[in-house]
Design an enzyme around this catalytic site. Structure first.
Site, PDB file in Angstrom:
ATOM      1  N   GLY A 231       0.809  -1.208   0.000  1.00  0.00           N
ATOM      2  CA  GLY A 231       0.000   0.000   0.000  1.00  0.00           C
ATOM      3  C   GLY A 231       0.840   1.254   0.000  1.00  0.00           C
ATOM      4  N   SER A 232       0.288   2.307   0.558  1.00  0.00           N
ATOM      5  CA  SER A 232       0.926   3.620   0.475  1.00  0.00           C
ATOM      6  C   SER A 232       2.178   3.691   1.340  1.00  0.00           C
ATOM      7  CB  SER A 232      -0.054   4.708   0.908  1.00  0.00           C
ATOM      8  OG  SER A 232      -0.238   4.681   2.317  1.00  0.00           O
ATOM      9  N   VAL A 235       1.360   4.877   5.079  1.00  0.00           N
ATOM     10  CA  VAL A 235       0.868   3.835   5.982  1.00  0.00           C
ATOM     11  C   VAL A 235       1.975   2.828   6.270  1.00  0.00           C
ATOM     12  CG1 VAL A 235      -0.799   1.959   6.251  1.00  0.00           C
ATOM     13  CG2 VAL A 235      -1.516   4.120   5.238  1.00  0.00           C
ATOM     14  N   GLY A 236       2.757   2.486   5.250  1.00  0.00           N
ATOM     15  CA  GLY A 236       3.851   1.541   5.446  1.00  0.00           C
ATOM     16  C   GLY A 236       4.872   2.031   6.453  1.00  0.00           C
ATOM     17  N   GLU A 253       5.583  -3.621   0.775  1.00  0.00           N
ATOM     18  CA  GLU A 253       5.799  -3.126  -0.583  1.00  0.00           C
ATOM     19  C   GLU A 253       5.043  -1.820  -0.707  1.00  0.00           C
ATOM     20  OE1 GLU A 253       4.891  -4.067  -5.229  1.00  0.00           O
ATOM     21  OE2 GLU A 253       5.671  -5.689  -4.011  1.00  0.00           O
ATOM     22  N   CYS A 287       1.497   0.806  -8.246  1.00  0.00           N
ATOM     23  CA  CYS A 287       2.761   1.209  -7.613  1.00  0.00           C
ATOM     24  C   CYS A 287       3.922   1.168  -8.598  1.00  0.00           C
ATOM     25  CB  CYS A 287       3.060   0.324  -6.415  1.00  0.00           C
ATOM     26  SG  CYS A 287       3.248  -1.428  -6.816  1.00  0.00           S
TER      27      CYS A 287
END
Length: 478
Positions: A231-232, A235-236, A253, A287
């Site tokens: 995800g973003s 957030v990661g 990722e 992505c």
């Protein structure tokens, strides 16, 4: 046509059930805004139950032989194959992707199941050279335990199966939290496949819900042996910071500002053709989308002209119409964010050559946009746009192209040069995990490569020029 899976429930310990809160939310068709189903809003209580079920089931699942586990994955793949057509349409409605994107998504999910099933059946470890004569050294593939998986909305089947299939194949159990924007195709459908395949209760669990409740609860749960998040970047980073406090293992990722480098000897028609896919596949919401076009000055005008003609010819509309090249963006929030990045860059001096506007007064449609005169200090350069925008930055030479490209997080880049040796040389100097020479993102890294914790670079050469149908059908637009 209504959804074939109108209600997405939680799937815990082999049983479909409502959320403990009893709350639900609507599932919306992105192109029309029509409600096509509902999904359960799970939370921490539901996540706790799912993790407990997965922990209880894991020893028994790992104790099965590899062929027995592989048979379960094979039956899941058969479920997807038997319902391929309706799953493709479900994906189109929930994600807003055109048919070709949805077919690729479902098909790659099936392929991942098949690859993992073979991997588990054919190799459970390695015989290693001993450190001295008379010794024997072996390594075994041992399951981690319970894997939490949080997936995004852009490729909900494929990106889920990339983690779920190998995890199950090697004896792990799974708790999946799909994106709230795609809870049916990304969650309910996978649970239906697991049930149809006869996976034992607790081996595969699905908790739908929003990120703040279900997602946060899963990311923080101490009963996981690994959290896999796609995800973003924002957030990661938050997940990584939280996990570091207790050394919880995570695999992330995240997004990146990928570059598309066009050198002065490039085949401009080939580069512009590949750019349509690299930047505009699924409206640029991947992505691996090319978010920065770094072009040497000698060919900049020619390249901008080729991009503009191709982008202007693309048709934006409802994927179910069968005539659209690009569908809607995933949400009003995403549409407004894309437009804000374009607007801010224009205010700083960028120039819109085509697009830069909503396609119609309402809805989630945004015209494919070519931006010229983009400089490295503009939002269109520094931010991951995640929309149908091709920002072009002009540089003087190859050295400046490499310098300007590096410095931002990147996943997948492309380099275009008539000289393959030169292209490979530049590719090796770019700080990206995967680089293509004279090609768009064609998955040269291979589906059967397992994610690792080393920097491993894939460099792929030209295969077949890629295309979007509206401009290939008419030679005048080439």
């Amino acid at each position: 046509m209504t959804s074939q899976f109108p209600v997405a429930q939680l799937y815990i310990d082999g049983t479909f059930r409502p959320a403990s809160s009893g709350r639900t939310a609507d599932v919306v068709e992105k192109a029309t805004g029509a409600v096509i189903g509902t999904y359960a809003l799970g939370g921490a209580v539901d996540v706790g139950r799912a993790v407990a079920a997965a922990r209880a089931a894991q020893p028994g699942w790992a104790a099965l032989s590899a062929p027995e586990r592989a048979a379960g994955l094979r039956r899941m793949a058969e479920f997807f194959q038997a319902r391929h057509a309706e799953l493709v349409e479900q994906s189109m409605r929930e994600t807003g992707g055109v048919r070709a994107k949805a077919e690729d998504e479902v098909s790659t999910g099936i392929r991942q199941l098949q690859i993992s099933m073979i991997q588990a059946s054919e190799n459970s470890g390695d015989l290693l050279p001993p450190y001295k004569a008379g010794k024997l050294s072996m390594s075994r593939a041992v399951p981690l335990g319970v894997i939490g998986v949080i997936t995004p909305w852009n490729y909900p089947v494929n990106l889920a199966m990339r983690a779920v299939a190998p995890a199950l194949a090697f004896g792990n159990t799974v708790v999946l939290k799909p994106a709230e924007l795609t809870p049916i195709i990304g969650g309910q459908v996978l649970a239906e496949a697991a049930r149809a395949a006869g996976l034992p209760p607790g081996v595969f669990n699905v908790v739908t819900g929003d990120g703040l409740d279900a997602g946060h609860a899963l990311a923080e749960h101490t009963g996981l042996n690994l959290l896999d998040f796609t995800g973003s970047r924002e957030v990661g980073l938050a997940i990584a910071a939280s996990a570091a406090a207790t050394l919880r293992p995570v695999r992330l990722e995240l997004g990146g500002s990928n570059a598309f480098v066009v050198l002065d000897d490039a085949d401009i028609d080939l580069a512009a053709s590949c750019a349509m896919v690299a930047s505009l596949e699924f409206q640029g919401q991947t992505c691996i989308s090319a978010g920065r076009h770094i072009v040497t000055r000698a060919v900049a005008d020619q390249y901008l002209d080729a991009l503009t003609r191709r982008a202007a010819a693309l048709r934006v509309g409802d994927p179910m119409s069968g005539t659209a090249d690009l569908g809607p963006l995933i949400s009003t929030r995403q549409r407004d964010r894309v437009h804000a990045l374009v607007t801010a860059s224009v205010e700083m001096g960028a120039e819109v050559l085509t697009g830069g506007a909503f396609d119609g007064p309402e809805g989630l449609f945004y015209r494919p946009t070519v931006l010229a005169k983009v400089t490295p200090d503009m939002p269109a350069f520094t931010e991951e746009i995640f929309g149908p925008v091709l920002p072009v930055t002009v540089v003087d030479d190859e050295e400046e192209a490499v310098a300007v490209t590096n410095g931002l997080p990147m996943l997948m880049n492309s380099v275009f040069s008539a000289d393959l040796i030169r292209g490979l040389s530049v590719a090796e100097r770019l700080d990206a995990g995967e680089v293509h020479v004279n090609d768009a993102h064609a998955r040269h890294g291979a589906d059967d490569q397992m994610a690792g914790f080393t920097k491993r670079q894939w460099i792929g050469l030209q295969r077949t020029p890629l295309a979007l149908p509206s401009w290939t059908a008419d030679p005048a637009t080439r």
